[in-house]
Scaffold this motif. Sequence first.
Motif: not given
Length: 486
Positions: A21-42
Amino acid sequence: MFWLLALYVFISLPLTCRSGDHSLPNIVFAMADDYGWGDTGYNNGTALTPNLDAMARSQHTLLLERYYSGGPVCSPTRGTVLTGRNHNRYCVWTANSGNNRPDFAVPERMPLPTSEFTVAEALKKKGYTTALFGKWHLGDFKKLANGNKKWPVSHPGMHGFDVWWGTERSAPTARLNCGCFNESYCITGHYNEQFTCNNYWTVDKGNLQNYTEPEPGDDSEFLANQTQTFVKQAVEKKVPFFVYLPFHTVHNPYIAVNPYKSEYKKKGYDENHSDYYGAITAMDTQIGRIRNMLLQEGIANNTLFWFASDNGPEVGTPGTTNGLRGRKRDLTEGGIRVPGLIEWPDMVSENRVVSTPVVSSDLLPTVLEILDMEMPDNRPVDGLSALPLIRNQSNQRAQPVGFAYRVPGDFNGTYNAAWVDNKYKIFALYKEGKVAESYLYDLVADQGETKDLSHELAALKVKMVSDMEAWRQSVIKSAENVGCLE
């Protein structure tokens, strides 16, 4: 079986659930720590991240090819996330040392000042319930025992967060209770049972409470548990929510619990690499769990889910930049260019790979535009709203991103600075308040920063260095107004 478990979120529910029912969006900001550009699978990382990979491929996601952390270390970036302003404007010079400092003879001004206006405070003005679960690293939660006033208290509750479970700084990525001394625990794996404190804090009935062992096991799972409880309560109350989820993964000391670690051991990796990759996969599993929970609650479409990292990989760890120059603490690309994703089904209808620069300080301006709000005063804001990018209305950043790191208290010592626009980057060394060395790079053609174009594009370089210096003067003025200069 383990990898099937990690993938469960993407086969259990389709991405067709409508928002509540919310007209305003919920917001989740998740942040890894010391996680490099090449550390993620994609990004061709070794660690398996099926949930982040699926999020990156989602029909409703922007994959941010040039996402920047606001600083090359922990505390500075965390300040930019909350304030939309470069961390030097309020004297968060580097990683917050807090009560760990043995000498308080020199005034420390590194906690986040309460005079800063945060994204959580903005959202509360519009009726949001707000929460932080994880690494705070912008000030200590209690007064020094000796009453030293040079280090003021600065905890999440003072900056707009209704609910929070936080650590003052880094904490291990897993907890194993194996008979250590009081308020500590021991970790195994490649650390050889070294003792490490792990203190979580929260507020209970208005009182600050310290919990040394809130829950044994993987730390990311503990944070996801708190997130799930908070979100479900917000849904029941029919109020929009903001969750700031700063994981400890994959900062030292990193350790993985089974089955995550054992899967890498089976593949022949040593203890160090198995802990590193296993901790990443454990975090990835919890990100998938949170996305699945949003679907189950029927609010996924109306939730902006932003994922990023606070800086590049630590020196001496298995972390990788996938060819970018530098690592944590550097203002070359490997220190500040990190994985970034924005998923928002109600606003993004097709997957897009975006090469426009986006930075952690863009969160607050984005939220202000969503809420149709303005800053409470005319203080300079470095971030820009990402809404035009999300709406596919623009593919150019309207103003460059400025960086300065290891700035001394009077801005007159030796430190690095950078100035990044849509195509080019200035990397500079300041000495005694002046540019001593500077280099110009074409980040589109040369993301590894291997060729200095100072001679070929001399006029452009002069213009960009001049603009960077004007920005630096603005930062100095802000620090003077905050009253934090030495």
